[in-house]
Write a protein that holds these residues in place. Structure first.
Motif, PDB file in Angstrom:
ATOM      1  N   ASP A 178       0.776  -1.178  -0.224  1.00  0.00           N
ATOM      2  CA  ASP A 178      -0.057   0.181  -0.052  1.00  0.00           C
ATOM      3  C   ASP A 178       0.972   1.295  -0.302  1.00  0.00           C
ATOM      4  O   ASP A 178       0.459   2.088  -0.832  1.00  0.00           O
ATOM      5  CB  ASP A 178      -0.732   0.316   1.299  1.00  0.00           C
ATOM      6  CG  ASP A 178      -1.776  -0.707   1.297  1.00  0.00           C
ATOM      7  OD1 ASP A 178      -2.382  -0.786  -0.215  1.00  0.00           O
ATOM      8  OD2 ASP A 178      -2.700  -1.166   2.226  1.00  0.00           O
ATOM      9  N   SER A 179       2.346   1.093   0.850  1.00  0.00           N
ATOM     10  CA  SER A 179       2.562   2.599   0.846  1.00  0.00           C
ATOM     11  C   SER A 179       3.596   2.109  -0.623  1.00  0.00           C
ATOM     12  O   SER A 179       3.878   3.367  -1.290  1.00  0.00           O
ATOM     13  CB  SER A 179       4.213   2.071   1.725  1.00  0.00           C
ATOM     14  OG  SER A 179       3.350   1.544   2.883  1.00  0.00           O
ATOM     15  N   GLU A 180       3.934   1.548  -1.372  1.00  0.00           N
ATOM     16  CA  GLU A 180       4.666   1.554  -2.899  1.00  0.00           C
ATOM     17  C   GLU A 180       3.339   1.943  -3.370  1.00  0.00           C
ATOM     18  O   GLU A 180       3.591   2.887  -4.937  1.00  0.00           O
ATOM     19  CB  GLU A 180       5.523   0.116  -3.360  1.00  0.00           C
ATOM     20  CG  GLU A 180       5.328   0.611  -4.879  1.00  0.00           C
ATOM     21  CD  GLU A 180       6.069  -1.015  -5.380  1.00  0.00           C
ATOM     22  OE1 GLU A 180       7.382  -0.674  -6.039  1.00  0.00           O
ATOM     23  OE2 GLU A 180       6.231  -2.021  -4.497  1.00  0.00           O
ATOM     24  N   ARG A 181       2.275   1.985  -3.505  1.00  0.00           N
ATOM     25  CA  ARG A 181       1.216   2.539  -4.427  1.00  0.00           C
ATOM     26  C   ARG A 181       1.524   3.859  -4.450  1.00  0.00           C
ATOM     27  O   ARG A 181       0.957   4.870  -5.259  1.00  0.00           O
ATOM     28  CB  ARG A 181      -0.631   1.353  -4.349  1.00  0.00           C
ATOM     29  CG  ARG A 181      -1.477   2.171  -4.880  1.00  0.00           C
ATOM     30  CD  ARG A 181      -2.739   2.009  -4.681  1.00  0.00           C
ATOM     31  NE  ARG A 181      -2.984   0.947  -4.577  1.00  0.00           N
ATOM     32  CZ  ARG A 181      -3.282  -0.202  -3.832  1.00  0.00           C
ATOM     33  NH1 ARG A 181      -3.067  -0.004  -2.630  1.00  0.00           N
ATOM     34  NH2 ARG A 181      -3.324  -1.414  -3.762  1.00  0.00           N
ATOM     35  N   LEU A 182       0.968   4.485  -2.888  1.00  0.00           N
ATOM     36  CA  LEU A 182       1.456   5.708  -2.922  1.00  0.00           C
ATOM     37  C   LEU A 182       2.431   6.531  -3.865  1.00  0.00           C
ATOM     38  O   LEU A 182       2.335   7.510  -4.186  1.00  0.00           O
ATOM     39  CB  LEU A 182       1.003   6.279  -0.889  1.00  0.00           C
ATOM     40  CG  LEU A 182      -0.003   5.631  -1.049  1.00  0.00           C
ATOM     41  CD1 LEU A 182      -0.148   5.842   0.520  1.00  0.00           C
ATOM     42  CD2 LEU A 182      -1.463   6.846  -1.550  1.00  0.00           C
ATOM     43  N   LEU A 183       4.046   5.404  -3.174  1.00  0.00           N
ATOM     44  CA  LEU A 183       5.063   6.477  -3.877  1.00  0.00           C
ATOM     45  C   LEU A 183       5.158   6.325  -5.175  1.00  0.00           C
ATOM     46  O   LEU A 183       5.218   7.013  -5.825  1.00  0.00           O
ATOM     47  CB  LEU A 183       6.278   4.695  -3.323  1.00  0.00           C
ATOM     48  CG  LEU A 183       5.977   5.610  -1.823  1.00  0.00           C
ATOM     49  CD1 LEU A 183       7.427   4.302  -1.549  1.00  0.00           C
ATOM     50  CD2 LEU A 183       7.321   6.656  -1.543  1.00  0.00           C
ATOM     51  N   GLY A 184       4.400   5.029  -5.895  1.00  0.00           N
ATOM     52  CA  GLY A 184       4.349   4.956  -7.033  1.00  0.00           C
ATOM     53  C   GLY A 184       3.408   6.254  -8.274  1.00  0.00           C
ATOM     54  O   GLY A 184       3.598   7.044  -9.157  1.00  0.00           O
TER      55      GLY A 184
END
Length: 286
Positions: free
Chosen positions: A49-55
């Motif tokens: 979920d953090s990676e979705r936001l980072l991307g």
């Protein structure tokens, strides 16, 4: 890690439709918020979920506020954190919790020893093949022993449901260096009755939790303040409501008390993703 002076804390940035999350995150990034905070929600794929936001974003920091040390293995968090920092330019801040989740500890077959277990978890993060630097992790600390541990071994603290007076007391415990980034619930509603009703609808669950009740009592509230969904004094003390200027005044009060960063959680919104409320608050971004 510079997370700016203000951020957005949002359950919806983990639970809404993935496309809506990405669009909202990109817009929040463009508004200029310093960080987007997402809760641990008892587990789940917090790194995914953090990676979705980072991307979906370019410059805003992504902060986990917070993951349970009893639900997420330190080795996995350290490896995932290192991978995301390498891919997205050191924009991920890990928030850790060990005090409020006794049920998770017991569910994992562990004794409930929050202070010693947090210390041991930090040791594991330090010993990992790709350690999580102290400056890229914070703790959800409310009691003085946890606050002091956070000041020694992490970037600082991310306390939940606190007043500006609590921020002042926490700053005194921490000293001038560590990060102080309190969570602040907000209701962008000018009518007192509607604003307080929305606030009580949110606070009710937490007032029934012993660790939050104890924290509020330490902050000077009484048992009477905690009864029946919370007194007006309690509601007004821990939830900022009104127009953007009124909410901004609460943010300034935290800053004046020693907070470095204040993250705003819109509660009581009707929509699945409170974009209208975030746009209304955009003047406070920075």
């Amino acid at each position: 890690m510079d997370i700016g002076r203000t951020g957005i804390w949002s359950i919806e940035l983990r639970t809404a439709d993935p496309g809506a999350i990405e669009d909202a995150a990109a817009e929040l990034d463009a508004m200029g918020w310093g960080a987007l905070w997402i809760p641990g929600l008892g587990g789940g794929d917090i790194l995914g979920d953090s990676e979705r936001l980072l991307g979906a974003t370019r410059t805003v920091r992504i902060a986990v506020g917070v993951l349970s040390i009893w639900r997420h293995r330190a080795a996995e968090m350290a490896a995932g954190h290192a991978r995301l920092q390498q891919l997205y330019g050191h924009r991920l801040l890990l928030g850790l919790n060990g005090v409020s989740d006794a049920a998770a500890a017991h569910g994992a077959g562990r004794a409930y020893r929050p202070l010693s277990d947090m210390d041991a978890y930090l040791d594991e993060l330090d010993r990992a093949p790709a350690p999580v630097p102290a400056g890229e992790r914070v703790m959800a600390a409310l009691g003085p022993k946890m606050v002091r541990l956070a000041g020694r071994r992490t970037a600082g603290v991310h306390p939940f449901m606190v007043t500006p007076e609590h921020s002042a007391a926490t700053r005194e415990l921490l000293g001038p260096g560590p990060l102080l980034a309190p969570y602040q619930a907000v209701v962008p509603e000018r009518d007192p009755a509607r604003a307080r009703a929305a606030a009580r609808g949110f606070l009710g669950t937490f007032l029934a939790m012993d660790h939050y009740a104890r924290s509020l009592l330490r902050q000077g509230f009484t048992e009477e303040d905690l009864a029946d969904g919370g007194s007006d004094r309690l509601v007004d003390g821990v939830v900022a409501w009104g127009d953007t200027e009124a909410i901004g005044a609460r943010v300034r009060a935290h800053h004046q008390a020693g907070a470095d960063h204040v993250c705003l959680h819109v509660v009581g919104a009707d929509s699945s993703v409170p974009l209208a409320e975030w746009r209304e608050l955009a003047a406070l971004a920075g």
